[in-house]
Design an enzyme around this catalytic site. Structure first.
Site, PDB file in Angstrom:
ATOM      1  N   GLU A   1      11.308  15.313  14.635  1.00 41.86           N
ATOM      2  CA  GLU A   1      11.527  15.238  13.196  1.00 41.86           C
ATOM      3  C   GLU A   1      10.650  16.259  12.487  1.00 41.86           C
ATOM      4  O   GLU A   1       9.418  16.176  12.530  1.00 41.86           O
ATOM      5  CB  GLU A   1      11.221  13.830  12.683  1.00 41.86           C
TER       6      GLU A   1
ATOM      7  N   GLU B   1      11.017   1.108   9.670  1.00 43.80           N
ATOM      8  CA  GLU B   1      11.900   2.271   9.620  1.00 43.80           C
ATOM      9  C   GLU B   1      11.035   3.487   9.835  1.00 43.80           C
ATOM     10  O   GLU B   1      10.196   3.834   8.998  1.00 43.80           O
ATOM     11  CB  GLU B   1      12.647   2.389   8.291  1.00 43.80           C
TER      12      GLU B   1
ATOM     13  N   CYS C   1      14.154  10.798   5.734  1.00 40.72           N
ATOM     14  CA  CYS C   1      14.250  10.333   7.122  1.00 40.72           C
ATOM     15  C   CYS C   1      15.680  10.358   7.647  1.00 40.72           C
ATOM     16  O   CYS C   1      15.894  10.553   8.838  1.00 40.72           O
ATOM     17  CB  CYS C   1      13.653   8.936   7.255  1.00 40.72           C
TER      18      CYS C   1
ATOM     19  N   LYS D   1       0.848  -1.193   0.000  1.00 45.21           N
ATOM     20  CA  LYS D   1       0.000   0.000   0.000  1.00 45.21           C
ATOM     21  C   LYS D   1       0.884   1.243   0.000  1.00 45.21           C
ATOM     22  O   LYS D   1       1.588   1.511   0.970  1.00 45.21           O
ATOM     23  CB  LYS D   1      -0.919   0.053   1.224  1.00 45.21           C
TER      24      LYS D   1
END
Length: 500
Positions: free
Chosen positions: A400, A266, A302, A190
């Protein structure tokens, strides 16, 4: 294959055949959910062709197709050289479809077209790497008594579910599809609802290359519907996810509540770049390298080294240098053909990043970049920004941001630098700039990250390429997907004893 050109939005829209239905059992099929959503071109907010918003029934159909393909062995039972040849052809066709795949990601995600083409080359390289690795997996023969043959063998898990993020749609899809197929699995993937077209096209290309029907399936839609149904499906044997830490945790709960399937995760990152005093003579070069790598893909990466830690003795000239490099980066429209930073992937992502910038200013951080005017008032643009005067407890340092924002802190000793580098909940990657071998080795040993690069960055195609696998630390996740270890992650180790 479309010619290599730099069209505008309308030309791209008219040139492409958009895949908008789930790809199940070797073909695009109508969604049983009967719902759609419209992706948005983030450079100006224009709508793109509607995509099926799949539900639990679509997910179940895809999982059943993958299960049938696995049970009858149409892929896993092929000899390694045959699977290798098919995956090699898959890589060839990805290259031949460069323009189509790149245009899809440019339209949906807002990448400058040259960057999107580069992403296609990375995806091709990943598939080619794992194609070459198919016949190089090894078991072990162990010492045993004279009447026993004891050995191990790796076997595929079965049906693999994968969920990919929007920042590198094609690359992330290839990073999951290629090792999963190399190990002999079937897969249901997906993609993010922000960017689905290139992944759907990738599945069609795979079948054209010779991957049997049902081995690779793609369902589209939202995390709360298709994603949750996939994560909680009891007939999935392994799940791989790349995305936010919060979603990773939610999928862990779904896995536990369904059939206890193992996961590869991750998640978030807040990676540092450490610049030591012995690099005083290379400030301009290092500032350019950090700015380019940290703001690649408008900072939506990331492993971006967004926390810059610099020796106190060179902090002032370094700050001036990197501010100048970042201010020289231009905001560009995706089809302009100019080098620069495109928009963020969505209006909500722009709002999120703007919120972090305002939070930093409120907390007393100092913005050392001048900023610039966006090329489109309707677009999701954020000017590349550098802050100094930050403290370790600020949100801008700890969380982040996933946008074109860098922070600068200074340190006096190597121990202080390593302590600052490790003082977040994340542990994906780090870069260290020093010619002192002692410091470099101590950094490699001490920094809590899956990958540590000394005197360089993570530019694709450089260094070890795709060969080395790495596992995230802390709340960045767990498991390895790249390198030869990536195939092992998508395999089960079986011990066999044959006794006379």
């Amino acid at each position: 294959m479309l010619p290599s050109l730099s069209p505008d939005f309308d030309a791209a829209l008219n040139a492409l055949a958009f895949p908008v239905q789930p790809f199940i059992d070797g073909a695009f099929r109508p969604s049983s959910a009967g719902k759609t959503f419209e992706p948005v071109h983030p450079a100006d907010g224009r709508r793109l062709p509607a995509v099926a918003a799949c539900g639990a029934q679509d997910v179940d159909s895809a999982v059943q197709a993958a299960r049938r393909a696995f049970v009858d062995g149409r892929w896993r039972s092929l000899g390694p050289l045959r699977r290798q040849a098919i995956l090699g052809r898959f890589a060839d066709l990805v290259r031949e479809n460069t323009e189509t795949l790149a245009l899809f990601d440019t339209l949906e995600m807002g990448k400058p077209l040259a960057d999107a083409r580069f992403d296609v080359s990375i995806a091709e390289g990943l598939i080619r790497f794992f194609a070459g690795a198919v016949d190089k997996t090894e078991g072990a023969v162990m010492s045993a008594d004279p009447r026993t043959l004891a050995f191990s063998r790796d076997e595929p898990h079965g049906v693999v579910a994968a969920i990919t993020p929007w920042n590198f749609p094609l690359v992330n899809a290839a990073l999951k599809i290629a090792p999963a197929l190399a190990a002999g699995n079937s897969i249901v993937l997906k993609p993010s609802e922000i960017a689905s077209y290139s992944t759907l096209k990738l599945a069609e290309i795979a079948v054209e290359a010779g991957v049997p029907e049902g081995v690779l399936n793609v369902v589209t839609g939202f995390g709360a519907d298709a994603g949750a149904a996939l994560g909680g499906h009891a007939d999935v044997d392994l799940m791989s996810f790349t995305g936010s830490t919060a979603t990773g945790r939610a999928l862990m709960m779904l896995a536990a509540q369904s059939n206890g399937k193992p996961l590869l995760l991750e998640c978030g990152g807040k990676s540092p770049a450490l610049v030591f005093e012995d690099m005083a003579g290379d400030i301009e070069r290092i500032a350019a390298s950090i700015a380019q790598a940290g703001l690649w893909n408008a900072g939506q990466l990331c492993v971006a080294r967004t926390r810059i830690l610099v020796a106190d003795a060179i902090a002032k000239p370094f700050t001036e240098a990197i501010a100048a490099k970042v201010d020289a980066m231009r905001l560009v429209t995706p089809f302009s053909g100019e080098a620069g930073l495109g928009p963020l992937a969505s209006a909500s992502q722009k709002q999120r990043v703007d919120g972090y910038i305002q939070s930093a200013l409120h907390d007393g951080a100092r913005r050392v970049t001048a900023g610039q005017v966006a090329p489109s008032a309707e677009g999701s643009y954020v000017a590349p920004t550098v802050f100094d005067g930050v403290s370790q407890g600020m949100r801008i340092v700890q969380e982040e941001v996933f946008g074109p924002v860098l922070t600068i802190q200074s340190f006096r000793t190597a121990d202080e630098a390593f302590a600052l580098a490790n003082d977040t909940i994340y542990g994906l990657a780090a870069t260290v700039y020093t010619r002192d071998l002692t410091i470099a080795m101590e950094a490699a040993r001490t920094i809590q990250a899956g990958k540590v690069v000394v005197m360089g960055d993570d530019a694709a195609g450089e260094g070890s390429g795709f060969a080395l696998g790495s596992a995230p630390w802390k709340q960045s996740g767990f498991g390895i997907e790249s390198g030869m270890a990536g195939i092992a992650s998508y395999s089960r180790r079986k011990a066999v004893e044959i006794r006379a």
